[in-house]
Design a protein around this motif. Structure first.
Motif, PDB file in Angstrom:
ATOM      1  N   PHE A 326       0.826  -1.204   0.000  1.00 32.30           N
ATOM      2  CA  PHE A 326       0.000   0.000   0.000  1.00 32.30           C
ATOM      3  C   PHE A 326       0.865   1.261   0.000  1.00 32.30           C
ATOM      4  CE2 PHE A 326      -2.640  -3.258   2.157  1.00 32.30           C
ATOM      5  CZ  PHE A 326      -3.604  -3.404   1.160  1.00 32.30           C
ATOM      6  N   PHE A 327       1.890   1.269  -0.869  1.00 35.04           N
ATOM      7  CA  PHE A 327       2.749   2.429  -1.116  1.00 35.04           C
ATOM      8  C   PHE A 327       3.584   2.848   0.096  1.00 35.04           C
ATOM      9  CE2 PHE A 327      -1.197   2.842  -3.575  1.00 35.04           C
ATOM     10  CZ  PHE A 327      -0.689   2.632  -4.851  1.00 35.04           C
ATOM     11  N   SER A 328       3.833   1.930   0.999  1.00 33.74           N
ATOM     12  CA  SER A 328       4.657   2.292   2.158  1.00 33.74           C
ATOM     13  C   SER A 328       5.582   1.138   2.529  1.00 33.74           C
ATOM     14  CB  SER A 328       3.783   2.663   3.353  1.00 33.74           C
ATOM     15  OG  SER A 328       3.048   1.538   3.810  1.00 33.74           O
ATOM     16  N   TYR A 329       6.756   1.527   3.056  1.00 27.56           N
ATOM     17  CA  TYR A 329       7.738   0.566   3.540  1.00 27.56           C
ATOM     18  C   TYR A 329       7.560   0.410   5.049  1.00 27.56           C
ATOM     19  CZ  TYR A 329       9.746   2.092  -0.902  1.00 27.56           C
ATOM     20  OH  TYR A 329       9.930   2.428  -2.227  1.00 27.56           O
ATOM     21  N   LYS A 330       7.821  -0.792   5.571  1.00 28.15           N
ATOM     22  CA  LYS A 330       7.557  -1.089   6.984  1.00 28.15           C
ATOM     23  C   LYS A 330       8.869  -1.268   7.755  1.00 28.15           C
ATOM     24  CE  LYS A 330       3.490  -2.052   5.048  1.00 28.15           C
ATOM     25  NZ  LYS A 330       2.247  -1.310   5.147  1.00 28.15           N
ATOM     26  N   ASN A 331       8.791  -0.981   9.053  1.00 31.80           N
ATOM     27  CA  ASN A 331       9.948  -1.251   9.923  1.00 31.80           C
ATOM     28  C   ASN A 331       9.507  -1.759  11.289  1.00 31.80           C
ATOM     29  OD1 ASN A 331       8.921   1.145  10.951  1.00 31.80           O
ATOM     30  ND2 ASN A 331      10.946   2.005  11.418  1.00 31.80           N
ATOM     31  N   VAL A 332       8.335  -2.401  11.349  1.00 30.55           N
ATOM     32  CA  VAL A 332       7.816  -2.945  12.601  1.00 30.55           C
ATOM     33  C   VAL A 332       8.352  -4.361  12.800  1.00 30.55           C
ATOM     34  CG1 VAL A 332       5.739  -3.662  13.840  1.00 30.55           C
ATOM     35  CG2 VAL A 332       5.749  -1.538  12.505  1.00 30.55           C
ATOM     36  N   PHE A 333       8.747  -4.681  14.041  1.00 29.52           N
ATOM     37  CA  PHE A 333       9.078  -6.054  14.420  1.00 29.52           C
ATOM     38  C   PHE A 333       7.797  -6.710  14.931  1.00 29.52           C
ATOM     39  CE2 PHE A 333      13.315  -4.324  14.415  1.00 29.52           C
ATOM     40  CZ  PHE A 333      14.132  -5.397  14.089  1.00 29.52           C
ATOM     41  N   TRP A 334       7.461  -7.858  14.355  1.00 32.48           N
ATOM     42  CA  TRP A 334       6.289  -8.602  14.800  1.00 32.48           C
ATOM     43  C   TRP A 334       6.734  -9.908  15.454  1.00 32.48           C
ATOM     44  CZ3 TRP A 334       1.422  -6.571  14.412  1.00 32.48           C
ATOM     45  CH2 TRP A 334       1.244  -5.494  13.530  1.00 32.48           C
ATOM     46  N   GLN A 335       5.977 -10.330  16.473  1.00 31.77           N
ATOM     47  CA  GLN A 335       6.235 -11.608  17.132  1.00 31.77           C
ATOM     48  C   GLN A 335       4.917 -12.369  17.222  1.00 31.77           C
ATOM     49  OE1 GLN A 335       6.669 -11.939  21.535  1.00 31.77           O
ATOM     50  NE2 GLN A 335       8.759 -12.641  21.065  1.00 31.77           N
ATOM     51  N   TYR A 336       4.987 -13.662  16.876  1.00 35.07           N
ATOM     52  CA  TYR A 336       3.764 -14.448  16.953  1.00 35.07           C
ATOM     53  C   TYR A 336       3.608 -15.025  18.359  1.00 35.07           C
ATOM     54  CZ  TYR A 336      -0.085 -17.496  15.704  1.00 35.07           C
ATOM     55  OH  TYR A 336      -1.319 -18.096  15.634  1.00 35.07           O
ATOM     56  N   ASP A 337       2.531 -14.634  19.007  1.00 32.82           N
ATOM     57  CA  ASP A 337       2.220 -15.103  20.366  1.00 32.82           C
ATOM     58  C   ASP A 337       1.485 -16.439  20.246  1.00 32.82           C
ATOM     59  OD1 ASP A 337       1.122 -15.595  22.898  1.00 32.82           O
ATOM     60  OD2 ASP A 337       1.068 -13.447  23.371  1.00 32.82           O
ATOM     61  N   THR A 338       2.187 -17.521  20.591  1.00 27.82           N
ATOM     62  CA  THR A 338       1.588 -18.854  20.432  1.00 27.82           C
ATOM     63  C   THR A 338       0.439 -19.098  21.403  1.00 27.82           C
ATOM     64  OG1 THR A 338       3.296 -19.750  21.904  1.00 27.82           O
ATOM     65  CG2 THR A 338       3.713 -19.873  19.531  1.00 27.82           C
ATOM     66  N   VAL A 339       0.455 -18.411  22.544  1.00 27.44           N
ATOM     67  CA  VAL A 339      -0.632 -18.577  23.522  1.00 27.44           C
ATOM     68  C   VAL A 339      -1.889 -17.866  23.042  1.00 27.44           C
ATOM     69  CG1 VAL A 339      -1.376 -18.159  25.893  1.00 27.44           C
ATOM     70  CG2 VAL A 339       1.002 -18.822  25.421  1.00 27.44           C
ATOM     71  N   ALA A 340      -1.718 -16.593  22.648  1.00 29.57           N
ATOM     72  CA  ALA A 340      -2.871 -15.821  22.182  1.00 29.57           C
ATOM     73  C   ALA A 340      -3.257 -16.177  20.756  1.00 29.57           C
ATOM     74  CB  ALA A 340      -2.560 -14.327  22.285  1.00 29.57           C
ATOM     75  N   GLY A 341      -2.324 -16.806  20.027  1.00 32.17           N
ATOM     76  CA  GLY A 341      -2.617 -17.193  18.654  1.00 32.17           C
ATOM     77  C   GLY A 341      -2.731 -16.013  17.713  1.00 32.17           C
ATOM     78  N   LYS A 342      -1.867 -15.005  17.905  1.00 29.66           N
ATOM     79  CA  LYS A 342      -1.919 -13.852  17.016  1.00 29.66           C
ATOM     80  C   LYS A 342      -0.563 -13.159  16.975  1.00 29.66           C
ATOM     81  CE  LYS A 342      -3.521 -10.577  20.555  1.00 29.66           C
ATOM     82  NZ  LYS A 342      -4.577  -9.606  20.922  1.00 29.66           N
ATOM     83  N   TRP A 343      -0.391 -12.327  15.963  1.00 32.71           N
ATOM     84  CA  TRP A 343       0.808 -11.526  15.810  1.00 32.71           C
ATOM     85  C   TRP A 343       0.700 -10.268  16.661  1.00 32.71           C
ATOM     86  CZ3 TRP A 343       5.114 -13.063  13.251  1.00 32.71           C
ATOM     87  CH2 TRP A 343       4.989 -14.146  12.378  1.00 32.71           C
ATOM     88  N   ILE A 344       1.773  -9.932  17.374  1.00 33.82           N
ATOM     89  CA  ILE A 344       1.760  -8.726  18.201  1.00 33.82           C
ATOM     90  C   ILE A 344       2.897  -7.813  17.782  1.00 33.82           C
ATOM     91  CG2 ILE A 344       0.687  -9.863  20.182  1.00 33.82           C
ATOM     92  CD1 ILE A 344       3.459 -10.019  21.483  1.00 33.82           C
ATOM     93  N   ASN A 345       2.647  -6.520  17.853  1.00 33.28           N
ATOM     94  CA  ASN A 345       3.636  -5.498  17.532  1.00 33.28           C
ATOM     95  C   ASN A 345       4.647  -5.430  18.670  1.00 33.28           C
ATOM     96  OD1 ASN A 345       5.063  -3.110  17.107  1.00 33.28           O
ATOM     97  ND2 ASN A 345       3.320  -2.135  16.078  1.00 33.28           N
ATOM     98  N   LEU A 346       5.896  -5.760  18.347  1.00 36.48           N
ATOM     99  CA  LEU A 346       6.915  -5.881  19.380  1.00 36.48           C
ATOM    100  C   LEU A 346       7.592  -4.537  19.627  1.00 36.48           C
ATOM    101  CD1 LEU A 346       8.230  -8.221  21.058  1.00 36.48           C
ATOM    102  CD2 LEU A 346      10.001  -8.306  19.294  1.00 36.48           C
ATOM    103  N   LYS A 347       7.703  -4.143  20.885  1.00 39.58           N
ATOM    104  CA  LYS A 347       8.413  -2.931  21.240  1.00 39.58           C
ATOM    105  C   LYS A 347       9.907  -3.236  21.337  1.00 39.58           C
ATOM    106  CE  LYS A 347       4.501  -0.824  21.536  1.00 39.58           C
ATOM    107  NZ  LYS A 347       4.099   0.059  20.404  1.00 39.58           N
ATOM    108  N   THR A 348      10.699  -2.468  20.622  1.00 41.75           N
ATOM    109  CA  THR A 348      12.141  -2.715  20.585  1.00 41.75           C
ATOM    110  C   THR A 348      12.911  -1.516  21.116  1.00 41.75           C
ATOM    111  OG1 THR A 348      12.319  -1.852  18.324  1.00 41.75           O
ATOM    112  CG2 THR A 348      11.906  -4.218  18.579  1.00 41.75           C
ATOM    113  N   ASN A 349      14.121  -1.779  21.556  1.00 39.38           N
ATOM    114  CA  ASN A 349      15.045  -0.730  21.997  1.00 39.38           C
ATOM    115  C   ASN A 349      15.930  -0.385  20.801  1.00 39.38           C
ATOM    116  OD1 ASN A 349      16.865   0.954  23.185  1.00 39.38           O
ATOM    117  ND2 ASN A 349      17.486  -0.460  24.800  1.00 39.38           N
ATOM    118  N   GLY A 350      15.485   0.602  20.009  1.00 34.88           N
ATOM    119  CA  GLY A 350      16.177   0.965  18.784  1.00 34.88           C
ATOM    120  C   GLY A 350      15.321   0.662  17.571  1.00 34.88           C
ATOM    121  N   THR A 351      15.605   1.350  16.476  1.00 40.35           N
ATOM    122  CA  THR A 351      14.803   1.174  15.260  1.00 40.35           C
ATOM    123  C   THR A 351      15.704   1.032  14.047  1.00 40.35           C
ATOM    124  OG1 THR A 351      14.650   3.561  14.882  1.00 40.35           O
ATOM    125  CG2 THR A 351      12.892   2.527  16.199  1.00 40.35           C
ATOM    126  N   ILE A 352      15.082   0.594  12.962  1.00 41.45           N
ATOM    127  CA  ILE A 352      15.733   0.476  11.659  1.00 41.45           C
ATOM    128  C   ILE A 352      14.849   1.214  10.655  1.00 41.45           C
ATOM    129  CG2 ILE A 352      16.498  -1.138   9.868  1.00 41.45           C
ATOM    130  CD1 ILE A 352      16.809  -3.269  11.994  1.00 41.45           C
TER     131      ILE A 352
END
Length: 818
Positions: A326-352
């Motif tokens: 959709f005309f945009s580049y991403k820099n989010v880290f995602w982690q799949y939560d096996t307990v909740a069964g969904k992808w969650i937006n991971l908070k990181t110390n530092g960005t790319i």
């Protein structure tokens, strides 16, 4: 070095001649050692090594496993069996395993001793009478000792010792085109039809291609060497070590129905995972039941094209980073939560910075990820200054810290490069490997690059892989097969609603071409190149002066460049800088402007097309007409089809010429001509100039020395057999032979013996039964006191003569040497 055996015709079998010129002289005996491996243990008859002593006695290590009257391998002396005989079981021989071989000649004890894989055997023989020795592995054409019987073998680490001192050593790890130099570069060995095992570290091998359907993904099991590919219909598997493609149709469930889905193999629990972040989906595959846990069959618009994926074996978590949609580049880290069964937006110390088409790889400990390069923008918006990134980050999967390691300065690359989805880390050598390709080209090539872990340093390895890149409709990936010790490159591009998948492999670790190719000994190079500079410079100067003469009845046919080019070019050679080179003598071979061998990129059609234009351009200022070219290459096509084939292949050829450097195809009034620029050397062009130079422009001795340099490699394009080429071959052969014979008549057989032998050998490259060359060869050898060697050459010639003419050669040996 691998030897071609009975699986090919005799002319294509392999030989290694350690003594192409003078034999070794050992007064106190010698020891020959090497490593030997058999490809198979059946249909394995042939000469491992033939030693010819005093040019009259043959001592052979002969493999003969299927002959009831002989042992599997043993020593034969003057065609008689000895007590040195082995069965393969004696040495516990297995196909593909290396075994050490030692052959020792002792004049003190008059014994020949062979030790094979620790098993020692001895034979009495009057060794003290033997003074000179020649060594041939596999086939050889040495007089009456010639043979084409070659066992299916490989050899390496060949060493000759004289009184415990190394006389010569050929590791066979590096090589030239048709020759290989020992470790001191003092002895040259000649090879024919070799397969260099080390070349598997510099050349990609196309192993497999197949077609899959919509929603494709690929993954790899490095431990077992198994490639997985999934599509809308099922799962494909291919084992690198054996077997064909296996396809299992899905019985229940399916991969995520989006073109941006990703496939991942988890080695720890032998699981295939397919996912898409945007639809919050993760599906697991059951290989026994051929089922996926995802049941959704609705199509979803992609939002995370070319995102990176990595798995934490310690906690069983799957991560994703980056992507485009959709005309945009991403820099989010995602982690799949096996307990909740969904992808969650991971908070990181530092960005790319936001990006896609980058590469990622997990370190050996499994706690950190390397994230390298890609294409994106600082803002994430496609419209605002998109660029290629050449930076390296680490992501800690335990504390989620992001750390920048380094970045190349601006202007690092002239074009926007992007990378394979995965990279391979070599922590022992502090580097990583990744595939790269230009983002803004459809018809392009993938290059394997090595980057340093600690600093922004890179170099290109091996040859390249053809690749059609159409952004979201193409992808490539890189894996390490620990099972086969290979890097595996996988490419895919969309064609008519399906995806064509190609698989390439290269031995690990990969090398640069210059790590493998040897240069000749340089002890006398300076003096030689002074002669070479002067000689070619004078030739070119003469041609230029002739062009400027006041009464030119006919314009010179030879397309030339100025003397300055040749001098600069030869200086580059002397300094051993990478030089763009086109070799036609002894076989077709092309090196690009960085010194890499790109011969493999030329298909048979491109090779013939290139040769057609090149040969006509050198011989004729106008080049070749497009009509004539089409008649030669596509005689069975109608005008429209032939023209289309011509245009397509000319376009491909121009792409390859860009890699060579300053060489272009000019189209003037329906004539195609190659313009060879200042930085490109062609041996055919050089030979053509030398042969057509006026004798007053270049001293004749320098002219012949230059000529021998190139023509001794072999005849013109020996592996290209086509009607139009015959005239070029016969023309150049006749001119070479005439020039060499005319000069030989002025030489003294005592003072100029080595040069005369070189002349004779060069002539035999073009005419195997040239009688004048036979007289030169045998007369010189006889005058040097090598009567038996001269006789051997004569006997070989007589045999060849009778095979060709079906009649006896009319001259006796005494007639020839008189």
């Amino acid at each position: 070095m691998s030897f071609a055996s009975h699986e090919v015709i005799k002319d294509q079998r392999t030989s290694l001649n350690l003594t192409p010129e003078d034999p070794f002289a050992f007064d106190n005996g010698f020891e020959l050692t090497f490593q030997l491996s058999f490809h198979r243990l059946t249909n394995a008859y042939g000469y491992v090594v033939r030693i010819i002593a005093n040019d009259s006695v043959n001592i052979d290590l002969l493999s003969s496993p299927e002959h009831s009257e002989f042992h599997d391998m043993g020593i034969i002396v003057n065609n008689k069996q000895t007590d040195i005989q082995y069965e393969f079981l004696d040495v516990k021989l297995q196909p593909g395993t290396w075994t050490p071989v030692r052959i020792a000649f002792s004049p003190q004890t008059n014994q020949i001793t062979v030790t094979w894989n620790g098993v020692k055997k001895t034979q009495s023989f009057p060794v003290a009478q033997l003074k000179t020795f020649r060594f041939f592995f596999g086939a050889n054409d040495f007089g009456r000792f010639n043979t084409a019987d070659v066992p299916p073998m490989s050899i390496k680490d060949v060493v000759l010792r004289d009184s415990d001192k190394v006389a010569a050593q050929w590791e066979l790890k590096r090589h030239a085109v048709n020759e290989v130099y020992d470790s001191q570069k003092e002895r040259v060995a000649l090879v024919k039809n070799p397969t260099w095992l080390i070349d598997r570290h510099i050349k990609w091998v196309h192993r497999k291609n197949f077609v899959i359907g919509k929603y494709p993904g690929v993954a790899f099991n490095g431990k077992e060497g198994i490639l997985y590919a999934a599509d809308v219909n099922g799962v494909y598997t291919w084992n690198l070590q054996h077997g064909e493609i296996q396809f299992e149709k899905n019985t229940v469930g399916n991969v995520v129905h989006t073109d941006a889905n990703q496939l991942l193999y988890v080695e720890q629990n032998h699981t295939l995972i397919n996912y898409d972040v945007f639809t919050n989906t993760l599906a697991r595959y059951n290989p026994e039941r051929h089922t996926w846990t995802n049941r959704d069959t609705a199509y979803h618009e992609p939002s995370y094209w070319h995102n990176n994926k990595f798995y934490n074996a310690a906690n069983g978590m799957l991560y994703s980073f980056g992507g485009y949609g959709f005309f945009s580049y991403k820099n989010v880290f995602w982690q799949y939560d096996t307990v909740a069964g969904k992808w969650i937006n991971l908070k990181t110390n530092g960005t790319i910075p936001p990006r896609y088409l980058g590469a990622s790889g997990v370190t050996a400990k499994g706690d950190k990820v390397l994230l390298f390069g890609g294409y994106g923008s600082q803002s994430g918006k496609q419209e605002l200054s998109p660029q290629s990134f050449y930076d390296l980050y680490t992501f800690d999967m335990n504390d989620h810290r992001v750390k920048k390691l380094w970045e190349f300065p601006e202007g690092h690359s002239a074009e926007d490069l992007v990378f394979s989805n995965s990279l391979v880390i070599n922590e022992a050598d502090s580097c990583f490997y990744v595939l790269s390709f230009p983002k803004n080209k459809y018809e392009s090539h993938i290059k394997l690059r090595r980057y340093a872990l600690r600093a922004p340093e890179t170099e290109v390895l091996a040859d390249s892989i053809p690749f059609r890149f159409h952004d979201e409709h193409s992808f490539c990936d890189l894996f390490l097969s620990r099972a086969t010790n290979e890097l595996v490159a996988v490419t895919a591009h969309k064609e008519k609603g399906q995806y064509k998948v190609d698989v390439y492999t290269i031995n690990y670790p990969p090398l640069r071409t210059q790590d493998v190719l040897q240069q000749p000994a340089t002890a006398s190079a300076a003096g030689y190149y002074v002669v070479l500079v002067f000689g070619i410079g004078a030739v070119v100067l003469f041609v230029l002066l002739r062009k400027k003469s006041k009464t030119p009845a006919v314009q010179a046919n030879v397309h030339t460049h100025d003397a300055g080019h040749d001098i600069d070019f030869l200086k580059n050679l002397h300094e051993e800088k990478p030089v763009a080179t086109i070799n036609l003598f002894g076989g077709f071979q092309v090196f690009d402007k960085t010194g890499h061998d790109i011969t493999g990129k030329f298909t048979m059609t491109l090779k013939e097309l290139f040769a057609l234009i090149l040969l006509h351009s050198v011989k004729n200022e106008k080049g070749i007409s497009t009509t004539e070219l089409q008649e030669y290459l596509w005689p069975d096509k109608d005008e429209v089809s032939a023209r289309n084939n011509r245009n397509v292949n000319i376009k491909k050829l121009r792409t390859l010429l860009e890699e060579i450097g300053n060489i272009t195809i000019e189209n003037n009034n329906s004539y195609l001509r190659l313009d060879i620029g200042l930085e490109v050397f062609c041996d055919y062009q050089a030979v053509f100039k030398i042969l057509n130079a006026d004798s007053s422009a270049v001293p004749e001795n320098q002219k012949i020395e230059l000529l021998l340099k190139y023509v001794k490699r072999g005849s013109l394009l020996p592996n290209l057999q086509t009607g139009w080429l015959d005239n070029f071959k016969s023309d150049i052969s006749n001119k070479v032979i005439d020039a060499l014979l005319a000069y030989s008549a002025k030489l003294d057989s005592y003072k100029d013996d080595k040069l005369l032998l070189d002349i004779a050998d060069a002539i035999f490259n073009y005419d195997t039964i040239n009688q004048e060359a036979l007289v030169i060869k045998c007369s010189v050898l006889n005058k040097k006191g090598k009567y038996s060697l001269a006789r051997t050459w004569y006997d070989h010639f007589v045999k060849e003569y009778k095979n060709l003419y079906a009649e006896n050669y009319p001259k006796t040996f005494d007639d020839v040497i008189s």
